[in-house]
Motif scaffolding. Sequence first.
Motif, mmCIF file in Angstrom:
data_model
loop_
_atom_site.group_PDB
_atom_site.id
_atom_site.type_symbol
_atom_site.label_atom_id
_atom_site.label_comp_id
_atom_site.label_asym_id
_atom_site.label_seq_id
_atom_site.Cartn_x
_atom_site.Cartn_y
_atom_site.Cartn_z
ATOM 1 N N LYS A 128 -6.918 -7.623 1.216
ATOM 2 C CA LYS A 128 -5.488 -8.316 1.942
ATOM 3 C C LYS A 128 -5.257 -6.956 2.590
ATOM 4 N N ILE A 132 -4.840 -5.914 8.065
ATOM 5 C CA ILE A 132 -3.992 -5.454 8.678
ATOM 6 C C ILE A 132 -4.102 -4.101 8.463
ATOM 7 N N SER A 188 7.719 -7.610 5.943
ATOM 8 C CA SER A 188 7.027 -7.332 4.434
ATOM 9 C C SER A 188 5.807 -6.462 5.484
ATOM 10 N N GLU A 189 4.704 -6.758 6.110
ATOM 11 C CA GLU A 189 3.478 -6.430 6.523
ATOM 12 C C GLU A 189 3.184 -4.695 7.162
ATOM 13 N N GLU A 190 4.546 -4.724 8.005
ATOM 14 C CA GLU A 190 4.577 -2.787 7.830
ATOM 15 C C GLU A 190 4.971 -2.494 6.543
ATOM 16 N N ASN A 192 3.571 -3.510 2.943
ATOM 17 C CA ASN A 192 3.057 -3.478 2.595
ATOM 18 C C ASN A 192 2.057 -2.131 3.240
#
Length: 411
Positions: A128, A132, A188-190, A192
């Motif tokens: 994961k 990203i 959320s991606e930022e 994480n």
Amino acid sequence: MTHHESTGTSHDEHQPLGNDDAKPEPLQRKVHTKSRRGCYNCKKRRIKCPENHPTCTQCTRHRLECKWPELYINKAEEVVKMSPTIPQQVELSTPVFNMRDFRLFHHFIHDAYPIIEPIDNESTWTHKIPCIAHNYNFLLHAMLALSASDIEATSGKPSSELAQAAISHRILAIKSFNRALSAGLHTSEEGNAMLATCWILLYQSILIDQGFSEYLTFVRGCVLVLLQMGSKNLKFLFMNLVSDDEIEKTRPYLQHMPAVDLRSVDAAYASLEGLGPLCEREVEKMLQQRLLEIVRNFYISSCDGYISWLKGSVFFTCQISHAEFLAMIDPSHVVGQLLLSHMAAVHTLITPIKPNERAGRKNLHFAKGLVRWLEVAHANIDPRMRSYYEWPTKRAEEVREWLQHEQASAT
């Protein structure tokens, strides 16, 4: 060949205008220099090719697929220098990342990703997070920094090239991370990506001789990002994070941890109790009591001691201010340095028993890092304080012997 074909104009454009009896003026063929490196379509139509790459103006106008002779393709760099009409995005430039960085990225996924807290997140690190990384410079540079440090540490041979790569990527990661953190956390991606970056830089600190204060700094960073993500109800990629409830969920993974030698636990507890009279500030008393609580839990079980350590790590972020934290890690703060030495020594009680997610590879980096940190901390002890450092010094020697035994058994 008809006249309108040779000039590239339509038939209607050459119908006579006005008086039918007027004599037409003789037509002149346009003179142009030959295009020796034009595209195939222009050569076939016998017109001058403007030679602008990758699709010339003539082919663009007539919606044709623009193809070039092999000679032209092989001299792409020369054409770039010659043609002023090439878009900026296709100009040749020095790449940001090189072939060594691709090797480092591969090594991170297979061998260098963090295996410390949070527990049971191997697939997150290997799948994961790499998916990203291309969106966040700070994350990608952090991954490459840790990978370079890991290769050098694992090989056991100093490498100026790897050391330079590790520190360069680390600096770039920290600078980029600070800018992103100042801009705020939005997705959320930022979140994480920021959280993974803190954990990676934290883990790399273990491989730096004087990295204990940086290690604690990134512990604070991890919790800061976690709190921001929680306040915005953002989704976490990681499991078993630092809240008490999440930490308690790790008990099933810890039930078979080997017991800690109670003689070491006794020595740790006695040494920490002896620091009581020196701890005058409230923050010093809090840290001493927290360390005593962790050691007491080792009398119950290794699992309880380890979980108490995980919960205690939040102390440096949620229970003391930034000013208090900076004062604690200040090298001139005598009691602070003494408490941090004991903190690192208490951590060595955990290192031989902590769970290992990565099958087939024992994680000795942390133990080696703790020993180096203790050796650095003990290098310039005030002679008047030497008796207070007796247990951390002895503990560093014990861990060094344990490491030598582990390395010997591995060979």
